[in-house]
Design an enzyme around this catalytic site. Structure first.
Site, PDB file in Angstrom:
ATOM      1  N   HIS A  82       0.887  -1.223  -0.064  1.00 51.02           N
ATOM      2  CA  HIS A  82      -0.004   0.169   0.034  1.00 51.02           C
ATOM      3  C   HIS A  82       0.736   0.741   0.211  1.00 51.02           C
ATOM      4  O   HIS A  82       1.761   1.051   0.568  1.00 51.02           O
ATOM      5  CB  HIS A  82      -1.014  -0.080   1.581  1.00 51.02           C
ATOM      6  CG  HIS A  82      -1.650   1.385   1.237  1.00 51.02           C
ATOM      7  ND1 HIS A  82      -2.426   1.593   0.391  1.00 51.02           N
ATOM      8  CD2 HIS A  82      -1.518   2.302   1.930  1.00 51.02           C
ATOM      9  CE1 HIS A  82      -3.453   2.045   0.753  1.00 51.02           C
ATOM     10  NE2 HIS A  82      -2.857   2.786   1.508  1.00 51.02           N
ATOM     11  N   ASP A 161     -14.724   3.452   7.886  1.00 51.99           N
ATOM     12  CA  ASP A 161     -13.549   3.751   8.496  1.00 51.99           C
ATOM     13  C   ASP A 161     -13.626   5.519   6.698  1.00 51.99           C
ATOM     14  O   ASP A 161     -13.698   6.938   6.567  1.00 51.99           O
ATOM     15  CB  ASP A 161     -12.250   3.337   7.284  1.00 51.99           C
ATOM     16  CG  ASP A 161     -11.650   4.710   6.422  1.00 51.99           C
ATOM     17  OD1 ASP A 161     -11.017   4.886   7.807  1.00 51.99           O
ATOM     18  OD2 ASP A 161     -10.949   4.964   5.484  1.00 51.99           O
ATOM     19  N   ARG A 168     -13.740  13.668   9.385  1.00 51.18           N
ATOM     20  CA  ARG A 168     -11.897  14.508   9.534  1.00 51.18           C
ATOM     21  C   ARG A 168     -12.198  15.077   8.618  1.00 51.18           C
ATOM     22  O   ARG A 168     -11.843  16.413   9.061  1.00 51.18           O
ATOM     23  CB  ARG A 168     -11.496  12.986   9.828  1.00 51.18           C
ATOM     24  CG  ARG A 168     -11.155  12.573  10.468  1.00 51.18           C
ATOM     25  CD  ARG A 168     -10.530  11.324  10.817  1.00 51.18           C
ATOM     26  NE  ARG A 168      -9.570  11.385   9.556  1.00 51.18           N
ATOM     27  CZ  ARG A 168      -8.520  10.785   9.618  1.00 51.18           C
ATOM     28  NH1 ARG A 168      -8.938   8.942   8.658  1.00 51.18           N
ATOM     29  NH2 ARG A 168      -7.018  11.041   8.451  1.00 51.18           N
ATOM     30  N   SER A 183      -7.068   3.942   9.729  1.00 49.92           N
ATOM     31  CA  SER A 183      -7.949   3.912   8.787  1.00 49.92           C
ATOM     32  C   SER A 183      -7.070   3.541   7.710  1.00 49.92           C
ATOM     33  O   SER A 183      -7.542   2.602   6.507  1.00 49.92           O
ATOM     34  CB  SER A 183      -7.863   5.936   7.325  1.00 49.92           C
ATOM     35  OG  SER A 183      -8.090   5.745   6.375  1.00 49.92           O
ATOM     36  N   LYS A 187      -8.424  -0.687   6.727  1.00 53.00           N
ATOM     37  CA  LYS A 187      -8.100  -1.090   5.410  1.00 53.00           C
ATOM     38  C   LYS A 187      -7.944  -2.425   4.633  1.00 53.00           C
ATOM     39  O   LYS A 187      -7.715  -3.264   3.798  1.00 53.00           O
ATOM     40  CB  LYS A 187      -8.575  -0.137   4.235  1.00 53.00           C
ATOM     41  CG  LYS A 187      -9.511   0.911   3.446  1.00 53.00           C
ATOM     42  CD  LYS A 187      -9.583   1.635   3.281  1.00 53.00           C
ATOM     43  CE  LYS A 187      -8.117   3.086   2.701  1.00 53.00           C
ATOM     44  NZ  LYS A 187      -8.385   3.919   4.258  1.00 53.00           N
TER      45      LYS A 187
END
Length: 434
Positions: A82, A161, A168, A183, A187
């Site tokens: 990621h 999320d 946010r 967050s 995921k």
């Protein structure tokens, strides 16, 4: 349990219990807690922070707020990769077929781009016919059959999320390390990852603007990984200038294809090899990092990585003729060079501003429902610290509207700074934290 008590405890800098966090996430996801109360708690977290245990409990509660992808039937170690986002980041298009060609199974669910950072799914969808939305059974079957599948996030993964991120954003509480870390990791856990390699980008075109904050984020995610029994490695990479040369969806696909054919921009090469060698290590197929990098380079040289990319695209309905002959990709109506006006050296190429200009051309989106123009973008010809001559081309602007082209060309000239002062190239790989 009452939400007002949870808000008060965090306001007074007390540590929330696992039960309190799970109550908040569960009830907020269901819609039983109002946005104004959730906003009060988020602001208290933003101001007062969270312990590692709190952040882990928040991560796991968000991960389990929706579906969890079960990849146990693959009977292999699944290593997920990621990136925290950047400009010109086509790493997944290169790295994942490359590691798959060496026996690392890839089951990748990616997102679309929003704002000035591009999304892997937008890039894959610029390949005619490529199916990013398939059934989970087929997704797992693809990984079993050819070792790789890359799709969009079709499951209801970590819905808490999604709600919290939107909240946010609306109350200016995005830049909180516990909230960012939870967050990202929620995921990754929900998508079935057993081990995780994170590309934590740092600089103008990244979420973390300086190395110190990036280190804090990386260490927080690694601690979450340990507590959640997910081995995690973070590689901090430079995002002060765009990665590689191309910024824009099909333009980045073409750069990725050329990379796997052996044309490797140095900064992009360093990121791909660094992330790849750790993915191999976590997958248990190579402990020696130098040897791993050599194996990665060998599979580019012998064409196995390129062949794996073709296999991936063909297996998911994509027309591989576009990969075999890149001239088949639709071209923008205007391809305009930007010329340099003095001798010197490139001092700065502001990646965030380049990303914004690509978005103005149509390569990005401000709202999720916006349509992407795959053919537009910016292709740079130089990197920071390169020597440039007067009247040399600095970039090519790919545009479909003359008025937008004029605007972007005028602004782009100010985003690529040239002076007579010679500077050193910045490091691409800043640090590895594990």
């Amino acid at each position: 349990m009452r939400m007002i008590d949870i808000i008060e405890r965090k306001r007074e800098k007390q540590e929330l219990t696992k039960e309190e966090i799970e109550f908040f996430i569960s009830e907020y996801t269901k819609g039983n807690i109002k946005d104004y109360q959730a906003a009060a708690l988020v602001m208290a977290i933003f101001l007062n922070g969270m312990t590692n245990q709190e952040t882990t409990n928040l991560t796991l509660a968000m991960a389990h707020s929706g579906e969890i992808l079960d990849l146990s039937t693959l009977e292999e170690i699944i290593v997920d990769k990621h990136s925290t986002g950047g400009v010109g980041d086509k790493v997944s298009l290169i790295l994942l077929p490359l590691v798959s060609s060496l026996g690392v199974p890839v089951a990748k669910m990616s997102g679309r781009g929003l704002g000035f950072t591009g999304g892997t799914i937008d890039k894959l969808e610029s390949i005619p016919g490529y199916q990013t939305t398939i059934e989970m059974e087929q997704f797992v079957k693809n990984v079993k059959q050819i070792g790789i599948s890359m799709i969009s996030q079709t499951l209801n993964l970590a819905p808490a999320d999604k709600k919290l991120y939107a909240l946010r954003d609306s109350i200016s509480c995005v830049e909180s390390i516990p909230l960012i870390a939870s967050s990202i990791m929620s995921k990754k856990i929900a998508s079935g990852a057993q081990k995780i390699v994170l590309d934590v980008t740092v600089g103008r075109g990244a979420f973390m603007k300086n190395k110190e904050d990036a280190e804090k984020l990386a260490n927080t995610m690694i601690q979450i990984g340990k507590l959640a029994k997910r081995e995690t490695i973070c590689v901090l990479t430079n995002m002060n200038e765009p990665l590689g040369y191309a910024v824009g969806n099909s333009l980045e696909v073409m750069e990725a294809v050329n990379f796997l054919r052996g044309d490797m921009p140095e900064d992009l090469k360093q990121v791909v090899l660094e992330l790849g060698c750790y993915m191999m290590q976590l997958a248990g197929i190579g402990k020696d990092l130098v040897e791993n990098k050599n194996k990665l380079l060998e599979n580019i040289k012998n064409g196995k990585a390129y062949d794996k990319l073709l296999e991936l695209i063909k297996n998911q309905g994509g027309d591989i003729r576009y990969i075999e002959n890149l001239d088949k990709f639709p071209k923008a109506r205007y391809i305009e060079p930007l010329y340099n006006d003095k001798n010197g050296y490139i001092q700065e190429i502001d990646s965030k501003e380049i990303g914004k200009l690509a978005s103005i051309l149509g390569a990005g989106r401000e709202k999720k429902e916006d349509t992407i123009d795959s053919s537009v973008g910016i292709v740079l010809t130089k990197k920071v610290a390169d020597k440039v001559e007067e009247k040399e081309v600095l970039a090519y602007i790919h545009a479909n509207h003359e008025k937008v082209l004029s605007e972007v060309k005028r602004k782009l000239k100010d985003r690529i700074q040239v002076s007579q002062h010679k500077i050193e190239k910045e490091k691409t790989i800043l640090e590895v934290i594990q």
